[in-house]
Design a protein around this motif. Structure first.
Motif, PDB file in Angstrom:
ATOM      1  N   ILE A  58       0.819  -1.473   0.077  1.00 60.63           N
ATOM      2  CA  ILE A  58       0.469  -0.172   0.075  1.00 60.63           C
ATOM      3  C   ILE A  58       0.695   1.309   0.226  1.00 60.63           C
ATOM      4  O   ILE A  58       0.608   2.248  -0.735  1.00 60.63           O
ATOM      5  CB  ILE A  58      -0.871  -0.188   1.215  1.00 60.63           C
ATOM      6  CG1 ILE A  58      -2.009  -0.823   0.802  1.00 60.63           C
ATOM      7  CG2 ILE A  58      -2.079   1.463   1.408  1.00 60.63           C
ATOM      8  CD1 ILE A  58      -3.303  -0.983   2.370  1.00 60.63           C
ATOM      9  N   VAL A  59       1.998   1.249   0.896  1.00 63.91           N
ATOM     10  CA  VAL A  59       2.420   2.248   0.933  1.00 63.91           C
ATOM     11  C   VAL A  59       3.431   2.882  -0.424  1.00 63.91           C
ATOM     12  O   VAL A  59       3.616   3.730  -0.673  1.00 63.91           O
ATOM     13  CB  VAL A  59       3.897   1.888   2.017  1.00 63.91           C
ATOM     14  CG1 VAL A  59       4.689   3.080   1.960  1.00 63.91           C
ATOM     15  CG2 VAL A  59       2.890   2.426   3.173  1.00 63.91           C
ATOM     16  N   LYS A  60       4.282   1.274  -1.199  1.00 64.78           N
ATOM     17  CA  LYS A  60       5.282   1.769  -2.100  1.00 64.78           C
ATOM     18  C   LYS A  60       3.895   2.556  -3.319  1.00 64.78           C
ATOM     19  O   LYS A  60       3.743   2.998  -4.338  1.00 64.78           O
ATOM     20  CB  LYS A  60       5.589   0.655  -2.699  1.00 64.78           C
ATOM     21  CG  LYS A  60       6.132   0.492  -3.547  1.00 64.78           C
ATOM     22  CD  LYS A  60       6.937  -1.081  -4.313  1.00 64.78           C
ATOM     23  CE  LYS A  60       7.378  -1.430  -5.605  1.00 64.78           C
ATOM     24  NZ  LYS A  60       7.639  -2.049  -5.673  1.00 64.78           N
ATOM     25  N   ASP A  61       2.606   1.817  -3.469  1.00 59.46           N
ATOM     26  CA  ASP A  61       1.771   2.275  -4.509  1.00 59.46           C
ATOM     27  C   ASP A  61       0.963   3.764  -3.992  1.00 59.46           C
ATOM     28  O   ASP A  61       0.943   4.886  -5.659  1.00 59.46           O
ATOM     29  CB  ASP A  61       0.849   1.444  -4.389  1.00 59.46           C
ATOM     30  CG  ASP A  61      -0.148   1.518  -5.062  1.00 59.46           C
ATOM     31  OD1 ASP A  61      -0.503   1.229  -6.524  1.00 59.46           O
ATOM     32  OD2 ASP A  61      -1.695   2.557  -5.502  1.00 59.46           O
ATOM     33  N   LEU A  62       0.913   3.837  -3.701  1.00 60.84           N
ATOM     34  CA  LEU A  62       0.431   5.393  -3.121  1.00 60.84           C
ATOM     35  C   LEU A  62       1.953   6.064  -2.733  1.00 60.84           C
ATOM     36  O   LEU A  62       1.364   7.452  -3.640  1.00 60.84           O
ATOM     37  CB  LEU A  62       0.185   5.499  -1.417  1.00 60.84           C
ATOM     38  CG  LEU A  62      -1.492   4.478  -0.572  1.00 60.84           C
ATOM     39  CD1 LEU A  62      -1.294   5.148   0.791  1.00 60.84           C
ATOM     40  CD2 LEU A  62      -2.369   5.670  -1.499  1.00 60.84           C
ATOM     41  N   LYS A  63       3.165   5.963  -2.820  1.00 59.92           N
ATOM     42  CA  LYS A  63       4.073   6.805  -3.182  1.00 59.92           C
ATOM     43  C   LYS A  63       4.266   7.325  -4.366  1.00 59.92           C
ATOM     44  O   LYS A  63       4.857   7.633  -5.639  1.00 59.92           O
ATOM     45  CB  LYS A  63       4.987   6.469  -2.189  1.00 59.92           C
ATOM     46  CG  LYS A  63       5.703   6.636  -0.716  1.00 59.92           C
ATOM     47  CD  LYS A  63       6.958   6.553  -0.395  1.00 59.92           C
ATOM     48  CE  LYS A  63       7.230   6.872   0.732  1.00 59.92           C
ATOM     49  NZ  LYS A  63       8.138   6.357   1.114  1.00 59.92           N
TER      50      LYS A  63
END
Length: 355
Positions: free
Chosen positions: A350-355
């Motif tokens: 999720i973090v990777k996608d949002l960044k």
């Protein structure tokens, strides 16, 4: 100066990097009466250090770590043998203990158990003794809001005037946890529905952000700090922000949201591979003695895990809502706990996608 637990590395980075470069923590000439403590900067009262030397001829020599990763790298290396005592967050302590780099403190814990509130004592497990605790919450400029901020939803679903003025900490656990708390969910949930709910909420929040880094990273960037009105943070961070604030009308306030929060506990622990010398046990006993623990907590300004020590604490400390959140609020909050491999993997994606 009062510093938050999670940003003491701001002052300790130089010394922490010396440790990683292989610089010695202790010299061969150090006396046995010296206890080498690996700690956050400004997390131990200078007066307490002087007092233990006067009363017991015991010298506490501190070395500071710059952040948790610096500390953990040293503990996972043979250089941990140069440390007698370390301050470490409870979840990380137990994870490192499972890797064999921390030693159990069964005897010491049994002797000192009566000094602590059981909720904090249990968090340190078999490998530590409680030292301090605190909360996660919201940091906001009072001048930017007509009413006090009091809910995680104001961070996760910001008002339009906050577009581009919100700082969110993109840590896999804290980020998803805040979104889940905003929807009255367990912040450490591994449930697919809950994680999808958090992801969708954070995706909508993304256009309102001016930073995905820990807000205190902006203290050396005046323009970024000036363009921030609301942020995820930790108890004590407001003191740092206000010290670096150049806007006379831009005072920062910290609040624990009404839905509850994450509660962290720092523990005193001993690395494995060394014999726990009597002076180390004496230092732990002294630092957790009721009157000393009270003095230390007030001087370093953190919440104390010791119980029944109100008679040693002054009115300012006891009345501070950051130091002493209401029992009702703490009751519905969550102690930090380890996230399962599956849940952590999803959070990282999720973090990777949002960044």
């Amino acid at each position: 100066m009062i510093l938050s637990t999670c940003y003491r590395y701001f002052l300790g980075s130089t010394i922490g990097m010396l440790l990683l470069s292989g610089g010695p923590v202790a010299s061969a000439s150090d006396k046995a009466s010296t206890v080498h403590l690996y700690n956050w900067e400004a997390f131990l009262s200078e007066e307490v250090v002087r007092n233990i030397e006067t009363e017991h001829h015991l010298h506490i020599k501190e070395t500071y770590f710059s952040d948790e990763s610096v500390r953990d790298e040293l503990l996972l290396s043979k250089r941990r043998n140069s440390i007698d005592l370390v301050v470490i967050e409870s979840v990380r302590l137990n994870m490192l203990a499972n890797q064999g780099v921390m030693q159990p403190l069964t005897e010491i814990r049994a002797e000192l158990k009566s000094r602590f509130d059981n909720r904090w004592f249990e968090q340190c497990g078999d490998y530590g003794v409680p030292y301090a605790w605190g909360t996660s919450g919201l940091l906001y400029r009072k001048s930017a809001f007509e009413k006090p901020v009091d809910t995680w939803l104001q961070l996760i679903e910001p008002q339009e005037q906050l577009r581009g003025r919100v700082s969110m900490y993109y840590h896999p656990v804290d980020l998803i946890g805040a979104a889940l708390l905003a929807h009255n969910k367990d912040p450490f949930s591994d449930d697919n529905y809950d994680l999808k709910l958090a992801y969708q909420a954070l995706k909508k929040q993304r256009p309102y952000l001016n930073s995905t880094d820990y807000v205190l990273d902006a203290v050396d960037d005046a323009s970024l700090l000036e363009s921030t009105d609301l942020a995820f943070g930790f108890s004590g961070d407001e003191y740092v922000l206000n010290e670096f604030n150049t806007n006379p009308d831009g005072e920062w306030q910290y609040v624990v949201p009404k839905e509850g929060t994450f509660v962290w506990v720092e523990c005193l622990a001993v690395p494995s591979g060394i014999i726990t010398k009597p002076q180390t046990k004496q230092a732990i006993d002294y630092l957790t003695r009721p009157d000393v623990a009270a003095k230390n907590a007030q001087d370093a300004w953190f919440s104390t895990p010791n119980s029944n020590i109100e008679r040693y604490l002054d009115k300012e400390y006891l009345s501070d809502p950051v130091i002493n959140p209401s029992p009702e609020l703490i009751e519905k909050s969550y102690a930090y706990r380890e996230v399962g491999d599956y849940g952590l993997s999803i959070r990282q994606r999720i973090v990777k996608d949002l960044k």
